[in-house]
Design an enzyme around this catalytic site. Structure first.
Site, short mmCIF file in Angstrom:
data_model
loop_
_atom_site.label_atom_id
_atom_site.label_comp_id
_atom_site.label_asym_id
_atom_site.label_seq_id
_atom_site.Cartn_x
_atom_site.Cartn_y
_atom_site.Cartn_z
N THR A 78 0.88 -1.21 0.43
CA THR A 78 0.17 -0.22 0.22
C THR A 78 0.71 1.72 -0.18
OG1 THR A 78 0.20 0.39 2.47
CG2 THR A 78 -1.86 -1.47 0.95
N GLY A 79 0.84 2.55 -0.94
CA GLY A 79 0.79 3.75 -0.43
C GLY A 79 2.37 3.60 -0.86
N VAL A 138 -9.40 4.33 3.92
CA VAL A 138 -10.06 3.45 3.23
C VAL A 138 -9.34 3.13 2.19
CG1 VAL A 138 -11.89 1.99 2.13
CG2 VAL A 138 -12.50 4.03 4.14
N THR A 149 -7.74 -0.70 2.19
CA THR A 149 -7.41 -1.90 2.95
C THR A 149 -8.83 -3.02 3.75
OG1 THR A 149 -6.37 -2.40 5.59
CG2 THR A 149 -4.95 -2.32 3.40
N LYS A 164 -6.47 -14.44 14.12
CA LYS A 164 -7.30 -15.42 13.81
C LYS A 164 -6.76 -17.19 13.27
CE LYS A 164 -12.07 -16.17 14.08
NZ LYS A 164 -13.59 -15.47 13.49
N HIS A 196 13.68 -8.26 54.95
CA HIS A 196 11.72 -8.04 55.07
C HIS A 196 11.50 -6.72 54.34
CE1 HIS A 196 11.63 -12.16 56.58
NE2 HIS A 196 12.09 -12.17 57.74
N GLY A 204 20.90 -13.08 56.14
CA GLY A 204 19.73 -13.53 54.80
C GLY A 204 19.47 -12.54 54.42
N ASN A 211 5.11 3.18 60.87
CA ASN A 211 6.19 4.64 60.96
C ASN A 211 7.65 4.22 60.88
OD1 ASN A 211 3.76 6.09 62.58
ND2 ASN A 211 3.83 4.65 63.92
N PHE A 266 5.25 13.09 61.43
CA PHE A 266 5.65 14.78 62.20
C PHE A 266 5.00 13.59 63.78
CE2 PHE A 266 1.11 15.70 61.33
CZ PHE A 266 -0.06 14.51 62.10
N ASP A 307 6.54 12.61 73.22
CA ASP A 307 6.92 11.86 73.98
C ASP A 307 7.81 10.56 73.19
OD1 ASP A 307 5.03 11.13 72.55
OD2 ASP A 307 4.24 9.85 73.69
#
Length: 523
Positions: free
Chosen positions: A30-31, A61, A63, A134, A276, A305, A424, A472, A477
């Site tokens: 094509t083209g 349009v 193919t 397909k 971990h 480990g 945390n 924060f 404490d």
């Protein structure tokens, strides 16, 4: 044998067509593709001549015609199909070479308009690819230049393309169509009314390619596999090359990612040890050996480990030090021959080589994910990745006492480590080395206590340390715990309604406190 060639990306197409012609294959095109082949002196039949119908609507349009799709879809083992082709003078198309309009490249360009995007949505190409794929038993469908060589080899060897290759090409073809349609959906459903694009499309279309099946998942009764992005970022874990060792497990990969993401964020030689999913030791050094030696001191028990990552090539001296402990996975941008020799006798140690990202202004260029995704019941949580980097100029001292230059450098180091510790998170550091790490506790004060206990268990000196908190301090404490342990400077986001109380407590204890205005929760 008939081949239809219609490509947007013309890489290798002339060479393929020459090989097909030499093998006695009739060329249909094509083209622009037809013109290119004709200019090369190859005999080519234009699709308009085949169909008896001219290209129209500016090539939209050309193919979409029974003489094309009938030739692709007719099953050669069905007499009725072949009789229909004969009745309507339709030739079979046995080999289809199609790649699609460059939609993805078009919408990736800054300033791309909706009109430009729409014009680059291919219609005829995907339709032909689907028809050919397909009917894969009779049609070989090539959708990428990387496939050309194998097909030519088989045609030269036997005059036909094997069934195994045809099926593999069909799978690749449907995958390409799926990815193409997903890219269109992502783009169109991300457009806002003002023409800008949301990072979160109206429909999320994940596109991932399986790297390998895993022995099992997080636990032995779970199945698992490892996938990569369709276009993985350079310098990311998915680009790793395994040099030796057992097959990576699900947990190995998760922990390796945590270690690599952390270590590659440092500009100077660094080592990160992860256990971990949490860094249990991070340090800077003049070389990998010094960085590892300091990182290992933070928590020798947890390092057993563990997963170890370096941001510099590992040499023989560093390898000899690492080899004294049990390590599951070892990562680096490279390994010297001496380092490889050290681990040659440790066949189970997994060595991963990952090139550092090239750097640059964007997270993609730095080899980091643009998005984070977490699965929840029948849904996904999506967010832009936490790629925020903090600079010295952004730090805001809120106490009477000012941090020393050494403390400021350690604050930035501690803050970078805290970003990769599960919330945390509390991280004690000194002289470019983690001293104690508290992770994943339900209360911040408990994380602070655990970090102090870890440092004490390792016999490390905590006086003069700095502390980073990923969010924060809601009360004083937690601050009191880290100061009692020996911290003289604290960095935290700020933003609590009790900030004035916590600042006053820091002044009372005679320590410096710095606010970042940035939070780094990691759940």
């Amino acid at each position: 044998m008939n081949a239809l060639l219609s490509v947007s990306d013309k890489t290798g197409i002339a060479e393929l067509a020459q090989a097909l012609h030499a093998a006695g294959v009739r060329l249909i095109s094509t083209g622009g593709t037809a013109k290119l082949l004709a200019d090369r002196g190859l005999p080519v039949t234009e699709v308009a001549e085949l169909t008896g119908f001219p290209e129209m609507l500016d090539g939209r349009v050309k193919t979409l015609h029974p003489k094309v799709h009938g030739g692709l879809l007719a099953r050669r083992d069905h007499p009725d199909h072949m009789a229909a082709l004969h009745r309507y003078a339709i030739s079979t198309i046995d080999l289809l070479v199609v790649n699609l309009y460059p939609f993805e490249q078009t919408v990736a360009r800054p300033g791309c308009t909706l009109e430009e995007a729409i014009e680059n949505i291919d219609i005829g190409g995907p339709a032909m690819v689907r028809s050919g794929a397909k009917n894969w038993k009779d049609v070989a469908v090539l959708t990428d230049a990387s496939q050309y060589g194998k097909v030519v080899e088989e045609l030269k060897a036997s005059g036909q393309v094997s069934q195994a290759t045809k099926f593999a090409l069909a799978v690749a073809a449907f995958n390409r169509i799926s990815n193409y349609d997903a890219a269109i959906s992502d783009y169109l459903s991300s457009l806002r009314e003002d023409g800008s694009r949301s990072p979160f499309p109206g429909q999320a279309n994940g596109r991932f390619v399986k790297i390998q099946d895993l022995r099992y998942g997080e636990n032995p009764h779970q199945e698992a596999a490892f996938y990569r992005d369709l276009h993985p970022a350079p310098g990311s874990l998915a680009a790793a090359r395994q040099l030796q060792g057992k097959e990576l497990s699900y947990n190995n990969i998760a922990d390796a990612d945590a270690a690599w993401e952390c270590v590659k964020g440092f500009d100077t030689p660094a080592c990160v040890i992860v256990k971990h999913a949490n860094p249990c030791g991070v340090a800077l050094g003049k070389d990998p050996l010094e960085a590892y030696s300091k990182a290992f001191q933070t928590d020798p028990t947890s390092a057993f480990g563990g997963i170890i990552a370096f941001n510099r090539p590992l040499d023989g001296a560093g390898a000899q030090a690492v080899a004294k402990q049990f390590v599951e996975v070892l990562m680096a941008p490279g390994f010297t021959p001496e380092a490889l020799q050290v681990f040659a006798g440790k066949a189970n140690v997994r060595l991963l080589q990952i090139a550092l990202p090239p750097g640059g202004a964007t997270a993609w260029e730095q080899g980091r994910n643009a998005m984070d995704i977490k699965r929840v019941g029948s849904g996904l949580l999506m967010q832009t990745a936490d790629n925020r980097e903090l600079t010295l100029a952004e730090l805001k001292v809120v106490t009477k006492k000012q941090p020393t230059p050494r403390e400021l450098q350690d604050l930035l180091f501690a803050w970078k480590v805290a970003k990769y510790v599960k919330s945390n998170a509390i991280v004690f550091c000194k002289d470019g080395m983690t001293i104690g790490v508290g992770a994943g506790q339900m209360s911040r004060v408990d994380s602070a206590r655990i970090a102090a206990i870890k440092a004490g268990n390792a016999g490390l000196e905590m006086n003069g340390t700095v502390v980073a908190s990923d969010a924060f301090f809601p009360f004083r404490d937690g601050l009191d715990v880290v100061v009692d342990a020996g911290a003289t400077c604290v960095v935290q986001p700020g933003g609590s309604m009790r900030d004035p109380e916590v600042i006053a407590a820091a002044d009372e204890r005679g320590v410096a406190m710095v606010f970042t205005g940035v939070r780094h929760f990691r759940h």
